[in-house]
Design a protein around this motif. Structure first.
Motif, mmCIF file in Angstrom:
data_model
loop_
_atom_site.group_PDB
_atom_site.id
_atom_site.type_symbol
_atom_site.label_atom_id
_atom_site.label_comp_id
_atom_site.label_asym_id
_atom_site.label_seq_id
_atom_site.Cartn_x
_atom_site.Cartn_y
_atom_site.Cartn_z
ATOM 1 N N LYS A 192 0.852 -1.194 0.000
ATOM 2 C CA LYS A 192 0.000 0.000 0.000
ATOM 3 C C LYS A 192 0.886 1.240 0.000
ATOM 4 C CE LYS A 192 -4.418 -1.460 0.940
ATOM 5 N NZ LYS A 192 -4.884 -2.292 2.047
ATOM 6 N N ARG A 193 0.398 2.282 -0.643
ATOM 7 C CA ARG A 193 1.130 3.550 -0.646
ATOM 8 C C ARG A 193 1.005 4.220 0.710
ATOM 9 N NH1 ARG A 193 -0.487 7.279 -5.670
ATOM 10 N NH2 ARG A 193 1.053 8.586 -4.686
ATOM 11 N N ASP A 194 2.014 4.979 1.044
ATOM 12 C CA ASP A 194 1.930 5.764 2.273
ATOM 13 C C ASP A 194 1.525 7.182 1.884
ATOM 14 O OD1 ASP A 194 2.040 5.285 4.884
ATOM 15 O OD2 ASP A 194 4.229 5.045 4.999
ATOM 16 N N ILE A 195 0.298 7.529 2.145
ATOM 17 C CA ILE A 195 -0.170 8.853 1.727
ATOM 18 C C ILE A 195 -0.161 9.778 2.934
ATOM 19 C CG2 ILE A 195 -2.075 10.119 0.686
ATOM 20 C CD1 ILE A 195 -1.239 8.087 -1.272
ATOM 21 N N MET A 196 0.432 10.936 2.752
ATOM 22 C CA MET A 196 0.443 11.913 3.842
ATOM 23 C C MET A 196 -0.911 12.607 3.881
ATOM 24 S SD MET A 196 3.408 11.770 5.222
ATOM 25 C CE MET A 196 3.951 13.312 5.940
ATOM 26 N N MET A 197 -1.602 12.432 4.976
ATOM 27 C CA MET A 197 -2.912 13.057 5.105
ATOM 28 C C MET A 197 -2.975 13.736 6.451
ATOM 29 S SD MET A 197 -5.866 10.468 3.961
ATOM 30 C CE MET A 197 -5.495 9.481 2.544
ATOM 31 N N LYS A 234 -7.461 19.300 0.129
ATOM 32 C CA LYS A 234 -6.155 19.955 0.262
ATOM 33 C C LYS A 234 -5.336 19.267 1.346
ATOM 34 C CE LYS A 234 -5.414 24.590 0.215
ATOM 35 N NZ LYS A 234 -5.893 25.994 0.272
ATOM 36 N N ALA A 235 -6.040 18.864 2.416
ATOM 37 C CA ALA A 235 -5.347 18.181 3.518
ATOM 38 C C ALA A 235 -4.847 16.800 3.099
ATOM 39 C CB ALA A 235 -6.276 18.063 4.718
ATOM 40 N N CYS A 236 -5.281 16.334 1.918
ATOM 41 C CA CYS A 236 -4.789 15.046 1.396
ATOM 42 C C CYS A 236 -3.703 15.265 0.350
ATOM 43 C CB CYS A 236 -5.913 14.266 0.732
ATOM 44 S SG CYS A 236 -7.227 13.856 1.828
ATOM 45 N N SER A 252 -5.542 7.978 -7.960
ATOM 46 C CA SER A 252 -4.972 7.125 -6.920
ATOM 47 C C SER A 252 -5.114 7.789 -5.544
ATOM 48 C CB SER A 252 -3.504 6.840 -7.239
ATOM 49 O OG SER A 252 -2.903 6.162 -6.168
ATOM 50 N N LEU A 253 -4.767 9.074 -5.454
ATOM 51 C CA LEU A 253 -4.881 9.777 -4.169
ATOM 52 C C LEU A 253 -6.326 9.781 -3.674
ATOM 53 C CD1 LEU A 253 -2.540 12.896 -4.608
ATOM 54 C CD2 LEU A 253 -2.212 10.965 -3.058
ATOM 55 N N LEU A 254 -7.255 10.054 -4.582
ATOM 56 C CA LEU A 254 -8.671 10.074 -4.179
ATOM 57 C C LEU A 254 -9.119 8.695 -3.710
ATOM 58 C CD1 LEU A 254 -10.061 12.366 -7.020
ATOM 59 C CD2 LEU A 254 -10.062 12.910 -4.571
ATOM 60 N N SER A 255 -8.598 7.638 -4.356
ATOM 61 C CA SER A 255 -9.004 6.288 -3.956
ATOM 62 C C SER A 255 -8.455 5.964 -2.560
ATOM 63 C CB SER A 255 -8.539 5.260 -4.980
ATOM 64 O OG SER A 255 -7.184 4.929 -4.785
ATOM 65 N N TYR A 256 -7.233 6.396 -2.288
ATOM 66 C CA TYR A 256 -6.677 6.186 -0.945
ATOM 67 C C TYR A 256 -7.459 6.972 0.088
ATOM 68 C CZ TYR A 256 -2.798 3.137 -1.799
ATOM 69 O OH TYR A 256 -2.059 2.029 -2.090
ATOM 70 N N PHE A 257 -7.802 8.203 -0.296
ATOM 71 C CA PHE A 257 -8.577 9.035 0.617
ATOM 72 C C PHE A 257 -9.898 8.342 0.981
ATOM 73 C CE2 PHE A 257 -12.184 11.982 0.573
ATOM 74 C CZ PHE A 257 -12.016 12.514 1.842
ATOM 75 N N SER A 258 -10.622 7.846 -0.022
ATOM 76 C CA SER A 258 -11.934 7.251 0.255
ATOM 77 C C SER A 258 -11.787 5.963 1.072
ATOM 78 C CB SER A 258 -12.709 6.998 -1.032
ATOM 79 O OG SER A 258 -12.236 5.840 -1.652
ATOM 80 N N HIS A 259 -10.669 5.293 0.888
ATOM 81 C CA HIS A 259 -10.433 4.081 1.661
ATOM 82 C C HIS A 259 -10.061 4.393 3.114
ATOM 83 C CE1 HIS A 259 -7.931 0.551 2.928
ATOM 84 N NE2 HIS A 259 -9.043 -0.043 2.544
#
Ligand SMILES: Nc1ncnc2c1ncn2[C@@H]1O[C@H](COP(=O)(O)OP(=O)(O)OP(=O)(O)O)[C@@H](O)[C@H]1O
Ligand SMILES: [Mg+2]
Length: 698
Positions: A459-464, A494-496, A659-666
């Protein structure tokens, strides 16, 4: 708790065994004995002393020896007490054949059964099943057909009737099975448990699933992904059309989710989805017989130009790569074919050639290192001995030093049919239509490509900034809102780490003017109110405002219209936005699927989505690579590559955004629905200009 004792028990009790022919308890016991089970068998029946020459017991508790597996075929109302006895006896696995549980609305008893099983460390298959077959150990604990051919295909089915019918079909078509499992109501053991077992089962090479609905979609996908890297999974998912979906739902009491989501989810984990039963079995046969290819270069051999074209077209459509080194092909094959033939791919040996030509060319193709797979096309011809043709092909394939995938298409009459059967019986997948041969080869390659992908699915490590995100969510909750305001939703994105054009909320014209000065003209004004969902419908959006004068007018006009249409609306003000240049407008949506949880949707924005339904789905989250794949999934994707002199848009950046939006929703399950509409894709980068979010009801 492993399923080993379900497939490889050392002893079996048949509870409800009967000496009356055509009773289920009779059929099961007879199948177990007659199919050659080597372990101990104990019939349990309260009234009888002996059944089929075996001593019968009143209760499983009366049996002195250990029992691994209990098969229960008694009326539903007696099942709980019997399952309890099984638990006390130390049974490892129970098959509940009996029906009359959740499929008729009684989920409570089913839950009770699972609780008992958990307490005693027992596993339950069913209720509402026809049983289990495991051929390597001569186990046929079903009331279905008996003489199941041994082989390496495992078949797991949710429908009992279809399962039994297909067991018969495999026998008729000479298809060998390793296991057959009827999963029924899946109270305990479900598809993913079975995949976990079959994945490591040395006797199984291919897994075939018939699915009506899934209860734990995520768990299933995880098991399927791991399995697909080891062996192919083929699935038939019923309920493809709306009507079919309803029938499936009432059938086993499980909900059929949106079909597009199912297809996407299957694709993501490498499952091959077949359209028909026939196709599923053809693929299963191919994948169970065929060696694994070393590469993509396929060669077609034909004696007719027409079928050659049909097959070539099908290859093109399905993504089979035909070897196209024409110099090499000429050098290798020209000397072996008649003067009028063609040594391009397809190799056309012409209608004058005999069966020995096939033999020579096939042998060469099998020897040549540059060729990875072979499709043989044969139109029955008077000069050819069709029977011999089949014999030669079988021989060459069998004796080849390097094993390669080979399929045959044979168009002909009675003799042709005989030859087809012979080829299939001898391990060469053969079909009448050339397209079928190609589709089957495609299934093999699809799985092969998937299994060869880089396996690290980290999994990607997304800074949120989750603190920020939850403070916004909580504020809306405090106000009793499920709809977030546009600037709130934008703050969250923006916070994502997503890129948004500048925006500022203004509550007076003066504030709006100040904001516009800071952002810089041209700007866009939008009404902000939780009570107005479709802003532009009421003239609540003004784009291309070039100066202060235009701004003042637009501001007044938007306010006037909003108040006129929605006099009671709680108007928060007007959002002043940086204007984004023209690009391609995209919609990205996130929602909760009943079976798979967060899913992401992508399509071209505006009217295109509604009218053409040209959208792609994925189960979230997805990485950039998958997002690129998803973009290519929609039919209108060429618009992004630039048409009519337009420049290519920044597809890379779009994929990153998806991809970022998909991580956000997850990661943020609190937000159950999100519409990014539109996201504007530019030649460089892309910008989200409108987003709507809905919170989960609590
Ligand atoms: N900042 C902007 N820059 C350029 N164009 C914009 C901008 N904001 C909006 N637009 C254009 O105006 C259209 C409508 O805007 P928007 O999507 O915000 O409103 P809407 O779709 O009516 O709102 P909703 O989605 O709530 O119904 C967009 O599709 C886009 O073409
Ligand atoms: Mg919009």
């Amino acid at each position: 708790m492993s399923l080993e004792k379900l497939f490889i028990p050392e002893s079996i009790a048949v509870i409800g065994a009967s000496s009356k022919k055509r009773k289920i308890g009779y059929e099961i016991l007879e199948n177990i004995i007659e199919y050659g089970y080597k372990g101990k068998v104990y019939p349990i029946n309260i009234n009888e002393k002996e059944i089929m020459g075996l001593k019968a017991y009143k209760s499983i508790l009366d049996v002195k020896a250990d029992i691994d597996l209990a098969v229960i075929a008694i009326p539903a109302k007696f099942v709980p007490s019997v399952v309890l006895e099984c638990g006390k006896k130390g049974v490892k696995a129970v098959i509940i054949i009996s029906s009359g549980f959740s499929e008729i609305g009684d989920s409570k008893t089913e839950t009770l059964l699972v609780e008992i099983a958990k307490k005693y460390g027992m596993r339950i298959l069913g209720p509402n099943v026809f049983g289990v077959v495991y051929t390597p150990h001569c186990l046929n604990a079903t009331f279905g057909p008996r003489d199941i051919l041994k082989g390496n295909i495992a078949f797991v089915t949710q429908s009992g009737a279809i399962g039994i019918a297909l067991m018969d079909k495999t026998r008729a078509e000479n298809i060998g099975l390793s296991a057959v499992v009827s999963v029924g109501n899946k109270a305990d053991i479900d598809d993913s448990d079975l995949l976990d077992f079959l994945k490591d089962d040395k006797n199984t090479k291919v897994i075939l699933l018939y699915i009506e609905g899934l209860k734990k979609g995520r768990k299933f996908l995880e098991s399927a992904l791991e399995t697909s890297f080891k062996k192919p999974i083929i699935a038939i998912k019923s309920g493809r059309t709306e009507k079919g979906a309803k029938a499936a739902a009432s059938h086993t009491g499980s909900l059929a989710g949106s079909d597009k989501v199912f297809s996407a989810a299957f694709n993501q984990v490498g499952i091959l989805r077949a359209d028909t039963m026939g196709e599923a079995f053809e693929w299963a046969r191919m994948l169970s017989l065929s060696p694994i290819p070393k590469g993509e270069r396929c060669l077609i051999i034909t004696n007719g130009g027409g079928v050659g074209v049909l097959a070539t077209d099908a290859c093109e459509k399905e993504g089979i790569k035909l070897l196209d080194d024409y110099k090499y092909l000429e050098d290798t094959f020209k000397p072996l074919i008649p003067e009028f033939g063609s040594a391009k791919n397809p190799i056309d040996i012409t209608g004058q050639s005999r069966e020995d030509s096939y033999k020579i060319i096939l042998r060469k193709a099998l020897e040549e290192e540059k060729i990875d797979s072979i499709i043989i096309l044969y139109c029955e011809a008077a000069v050819v001995d069709t029977d011999k043709f089949a014999e030669y092909i079988i021989e060459e394939v069998k004796n080849a030093k390097t094993k390669k995938p080979v399929v045959v298409s044979l168009i002909g009459g009675e003799k042709g049919e005989k030859a087809l059967t012979k080829l299939n019986k001898n391990g060469v997948p053969s079909f009448e239509e050339p397209e079928r041969a190609v589709y089957t080869m495609t299934a093999l390659y699809k799985w092969w490509r998937f299994a060869n992908r880089k396996k690290s699915k980290k999994k990607r490590d997304i800074m949120m900034d989750k603190e920020k995100i939850y403070s916004i969510i909580n504020k809306a909750r405090e106000e009793g809102r499920l709809q977030l305001l546009e600037q709130e939703a934008k703050d969250i994105l923006k916070a994502c780490g997503l890129d948004l054009p500048k925006y500022k909320l203004a509550t007076t014209i003066e504030e709006a003017l100040k904001a516009a000065e800071k952002i810089g003209y041209p700007i866009v004004l939008k009404i902000v109110s939780e009570d107005i969902i479709h802003k532009s419908d009421i003239g609540g959006v003004k784009v291309g405002i070039k100066n202060a004068k235009e701004l003042k007018n637009a501001y007044k006009e938007i306010m006037y219209r909003a108040k006129k249409r929605y006099p009671k609306a709680n108007i928060r003000g007007i959002l002043v936005n940086e204007m984004v240049e023209k690009g391609v407008e995209i919609i990205v949506g996130c929602s909760e699927d009943p079976q798979f949880g967060p899913v992401i949707m992508f399509g071209l924005g505006g009217i295109y989505v509604e009218v053409l339904k040209d959208v792609a789905f994925r189960v979230a989250p997805i990485d950039k690579e998958d997002a690129l794949d998803m973009i290519d999934d929609i039919k209108s994707y060429p618009l992004l590559y630039g048409v009519r002199g337009e420049k290519r848009k920044d597809i890379n950046s779009l994929a990153e955004n998806i991809s970022l939006l998909s991580y956000f929703s997850h990661e943020i399950p609190e937000i159950v629905e999100m519409d990014v509409n539109p996201l504007i894709v530019l030649e460089e980068g892309c910008k989200i200009v409108d987003v709507r979010m809905t919170l989960k009801e609590v």
